[in-house]
Design a protein around this motif. Sequence first.
Motif, PDB file in Angstrom:
ATOM      1  N   ALA A 196       0.843  -1.197   0.000  1.00  0.00           N
ATOM      2  CA  ALA A 196       0.000   0.000   0.000  1.00  0.00           C
ATOM      3  C   ALA A 196       0.877   1.245   0.000  1.00  0.00           C
ATOM      4  CB  ALA A 196      -0.911  -0.003   1.227  1.00  0.00           C
ATOM      5  N   GLY A 197       0.399   2.296  -0.634  1.00  0.00           N
ATOM      6  CA  GLY A 197       1.112   3.565  -0.611  1.00  0.00           C
ATOM      7  C   GLY A 197       2.212   3.640  -1.654  1.00  0.00           C
ATOM      8  N   SER A 198       2.936   4.725  -1.643  1.00  0.00           N
ATOM      9  CA  SER A 198       3.996   4.964  -2.611  1.00  0.00           C
ATOM     10  C   SER A 198       5.282   4.257  -2.181  1.00  0.00           C
ATOM     11  CB  SER A 198       4.252   6.461  -2.758  1.00  0.00           C
ATOM     12  OG  SER A 198       4.600   7.019  -1.499  1.00  0.00           O
ATOM     13  N   ARG A 199       6.178   4.130  -3.122  1.00  0.00           N
ATOM     14  CA  ARG A 199       7.455   3.472  -2.845  1.00  0.00           C
ATOM     15  C   ARG A 199       8.243   4.288  -1.829  1.00  0.00           C
ATOM     16  NH1 ARG A 199      12.698   4.009  -4.633  1.00  0.00           N
ATOM     17  NH2 ARG A 199      13.953   2.089  -4.604  1.00  0.00           N
ATOM     18  N   PRO A 200       8.756   3.642  -0.770  1.00  0.00           N
ATOM     19  CA  PRO A 200       9.531   4.384   0.230  1.00  0.00           C
ATOM     20  C   PRO A 200      10.881   4.827  -0.321  1.00  0.00           C
ATOM     21  CG  PRO A 200       9.555   2.039   0.727  1.00  0.00           C
ATOM     22  CD  PRO A 200       8.589   2.227  -0.404  1.00  0.00           C
ATOM     23  N   ASP A 201      11.463   5.826   0.320  1.00  0.00           N
ATOM     24  CA  ASP A 201      12.772   6.324  -0.077  1.00  0.00           C
ATOM     25  C   ASP A 201      13.846   5.374   0.447  1.00  0.00           C
ATOM     26  OD1 ASP A 201      14.877   7.800  -0.933  1.00  0.00           O
ATOM     27  OD2 ASP A 201      14.768   9.324   0.637  1.00  0.00           O
ATOM     28  N   ARG A 202      14.381   4.525  -0.433  1.00  0.00           N
ATOM     29  CA  ARG A 202      15.375   3.525  -0.052  1.00  0.00           C
ATOM     30  C   ARG A 202      16.227   3.226  -1.276  1.00  0.00           C
ATOM     31  NH1 ARG A 202      10.712  -0.895   0.055  1.00  0.00           N
ATOM     32  NH2 ARG A 202      10.680  -1.458  -2.164  1.00  0.00           N
ATOM     33  N   PRO A 203      17.361   2.569  -1.078  1.00  0.00           N
ATOM     34  CA  PRO A 203      18.153   2.138  -2.240  1.00  0.00           C
ATOM     35  C   PRO A 203      17.346   1.192  -3.127  1.00  0.00           C
ATOM     36  CG  PRO A 203      19.426   1.933  -0.224  1.00  0.00           C
ATOM     37  CD  PRO A 203      18.018   2.235   0.197  1.00  0.00           C
ATOM     38  N   LEU A 204      17.608   1.231  -4.414  1.00  0.00           N
ATOM     39  CA  LEU A 204      16.996   0.276  -5.332  1.00  0.00           C
ATOM     40  C   LEU A 204      17.440  -1.123  -4.906  1.00  0.00           C
ATOM     41  CD1 LEU A 204      15.452  -0.025  -8.165  1.00  0.00           C
ATOM     42  CD2 LEU A 204      17.755  -0.460  -9.049  1.00  0.00           C
ATOM     43  N   THR A 205      16.480  -1.973  -4.540  1.00  0.00           N
ATOM     44  CA  THR A 205      16.796  -3.277  -3.960  1.00  0.00           C
ATOM     45  C   THR A 205      16.443  -4.374  -4.956  1.00  0.00           C
ATOM     46  OG1 THR A 205      16.321  -2.396  -1.764  1.00  0.00           O
ATOM     47  CG2 THR A 205      16.465  -4.781  -1.975  1.00  0.00           C
ATOM     48  N   VAL A 206      17.455  -5.160  -5.331  1.00  0.00           N
ATOM     49  CA  VAL A 206      17.303  -6.224  -6.321  1.00  0.00           C
ATOM     50  C   VAL A 206      17.432  -7.566  -5.597  1.00  0.00           C
ATOM     51  CG1 VAL A 206      18.105  -7.154  -8.526  1.00  0.00           C
ATOM     52  CG2 VAL A 206      18.387  -4.709  -8.018  1.00  0.00           C
ATOM     53  N   LEU A 207      16.452  -8.432  -5.797  1.00  0.00           N
ATOM     54  CA  LEU A 207      16.380  -9.695  -5.064  1.00  0.00           C
ATOM     55  C   LEU A 207      16.596 -10.891  -5.969  1.00  0.00           C
ATOM     56  CD1 LEU A 207      15.548 -11.422  -2.497  1.00  0.00           C
ATOM     57  CD2 LEU A 207      13.192 -11.271  -3.372  1.00  0.00           C
ATOM     58  N   PHE A 208      17.487 -11.801  -5.553  1.00  0.00           N
ATOM     59  CA  PHE A 208      17.589 -13.152  -6.096  1.00  0.00           C
ATOM     60  C   PHE A 208      17.006 -14.073  -5.045  1.00  0.00           C
ATOM     61  CE2 PHE A 208      19.530 -17.304  -6.249  1.00  0.00           C
ATOM     62  CZ  PHE A 208      19.669 -17.606  -7.596  1.00  0.00           C
ATOM     63  N   ALA A 209      15.962 -14.823  -5.388  1.00  0.00           N
ATOM     64  CA  ALA A 209      15.329 -15.739  -4.426  1.00  0.00           C
ATOM     65  C   ALA A 209      15.108 -17.078  -5.108  1.00  0.00           C
ATOM     66  CB  ALA A 209      14.015 -15.158  -3.918  1.00  0.00           C
ATOM     67  N   SER A 210      15.962 -18.014  -4.792  1.00  0.00           N
ATOM     68  CA  SER A 210      15.882 -19.342  -5.400  1.00  0.00           C
ATOM     69  C   SER A 210      16.870 -20.248  -4.689  1.00  0.00           C
ATOM     70  CB  SER A 210      16.202 -19.264  -6.897  1.00  0.00           C
ATOM     71  OG  SER A 210      15.987 -20.515  -7.527  1.00  0.00           O
ATOM     72  N   ARG A 211      16.980 -21.479  -5.170  1.00  0.00           N
ATOM     73  CA  ARG A 211      18.031 -22.347  -4.652  1.00  0.00           C
ATOM     74  C   ARG A 211      19.390 -21.759  -5.023  1.00  0.00           C
ATOM     75  NH1 ARG A 211      17.459 -28.026  -6.813  1.00  0.00           N
ATOM     76  NH2 ARG A 211      16.479 -27.031  -8.602  1.00  0.00           N
ATOM     77  N   LEU A 212      20.368 -21.955  -4.166  1.00  0.00           N
ATOM     78  CA  LEU A 212      21.673 -21.315  -4.340  1.00  0.00           C
ATOM     79  C   LEU A 212      22.543 -22.159  -5.268  1.00  0.00           C
ATOM     80  CD1 LEU A 212      22.287 -20.219  -0.639  1.00  0.00           C
ATOM     81  CD2 LEU A 212      21.014 -19.049  -2.451  1.00  0.00           C
ATOM     82  N   LEU A 213      22.218 -22.070  -6.558  1.00  0.00           N
ATOM     83  CA  LEU A 213      22.882 -22.894  -7.570  1.00  0.00           C
ATOM     84  C   LEU A 213      23.453 -22.011  -8.675  1.00  0.00           C
ATOM     85  CD1 LEU A 213      20.140 -25.645  -8.090  1.00  0.00           C
ATOM     86  CD2 LEU A 213      22.051 -25.684  -6.473  1.00  0.00           C
ATOM     87  N   LYS A 214      24.556 -22.470  -9.251  1.00  0.00           N
ATOM     88  CA  LYS A 214      25.094 -21.786 -10.426  1.00  0.00           C
ATOM     89  C   LYS A 214      24.140 -21.937 -11.612  1.00  0.00           C
ATOM     90  CE  LYS A 214      28.879 -24.013  -9.429  1.00  0.00           C
ATOM     91  NZ  LYS A 214      30.215 -24.665  -9.494  1.00  0.00           N
TER      92      LYS A 214
END
Length: 387
Positions: A196-214
């Motif tokens: 809800a609401g506008s994007r908060p003032d924070r660093p651009l956050t990039v997520l990798f979410a998966s099994r930790l595999l090459k």
Amino acid sequence: MRPAVILCNDTDYFLRHRTPVAEALAASGRRVVVVSGGRGPLASETQGWEHVFVPIERWSFSPARDLALLIRSLSLLLRLRPAAVHLITLKPAVFGGLAALAARLLTRHPRRTVVTIPGLGRLMSPGSDHAGFRHRASRALVRAAIRLLSRSRDARFTFETRHDRDLWVAQGLISAERAHVIGGAGVDPARFHPPAGSRPDRPLTVLFASRLLKAKGLDAFVSAAAALGHRTGCKFLVAGMAEPDEPDRFPVEKLAALPNLDFIGESRDMPSLLRGVDVVCLPTRYGEGIPRILIEAAATGLPCITTDFEGCREIVRHEANGFLVPPGASAQMADAIRRAVERYLDEPELLARHGEASLAVFRAGPFREADVVAAFLKLLTPEGDRD
């Protein structure tokens, strides 16, 4: 009513992706028995269904262990005489499928066998780099077992993309009339939704979410984070399980080496985690069906950076709601990820526009959990087979 049996190669995968179908079957009044490998027996995580643990070798075909899996599966099916069997991923499809055929000959049950192939995986993907005699023999075993199972008039096959379905049909593994496309494992929009609401003032956050595999492209993601270490205003997160027995694992200790990358381990609250980031990145190197994290990201209204594979293209349209990275060497993929992240850093309006487009993709597609569950229930409880 006769019970239903679900066989899956990994307990954690089942808990993350497949429990709604088991719960819906149980709610219909059926006894539901889930057989899976991975970690040991569950104590308190089931809701209306039973769990049976069996050791399953996930990384390769092992004659002794796979024969044991076949025998255990057949013994269970002969004892329970289920109305339906649901086999999820390749190894359960092969050995559970052979057990189901044998049980049907001996007891006339199961009356329906459903094979779900979430993605062709590293072994069966076209252009797979799995070479050598053992892998060729494994592929031949899979093809022979699937062809045998497909001859049963009561067998059905489900895929997450039309591409995977059509490939197996074209190869003569299955018949078109018994093959279905169901859009992923299903995501509940009541849980996965934009904040809800506008994007908060924070660093651009990039997520990798998966099994930790090459094979999931984690090495490329880490290299991209390193290349952007000089840029202020961006941050990289890695969430996922470390699998010490997986030959393709990415060393967890390397994740602590970068100042702008945080490793948070396995998330128990993915909806909240996604509402706290700005971009999801999954640079996978093999066909996975439709990666669930991309569906979850779209439902949360997030842009995605992912690989230019068929299943990923079901969610991500290049430069419309994210960026598609060509598959290839780690350095090239990392550079493409870096350029995509820089676009979002330099063009905040692009971030917002792509997020809105992602949400529209989710809402327009067949990705809602209720629709996916209904499709599987229809296959697992066909008309005239509700004994």
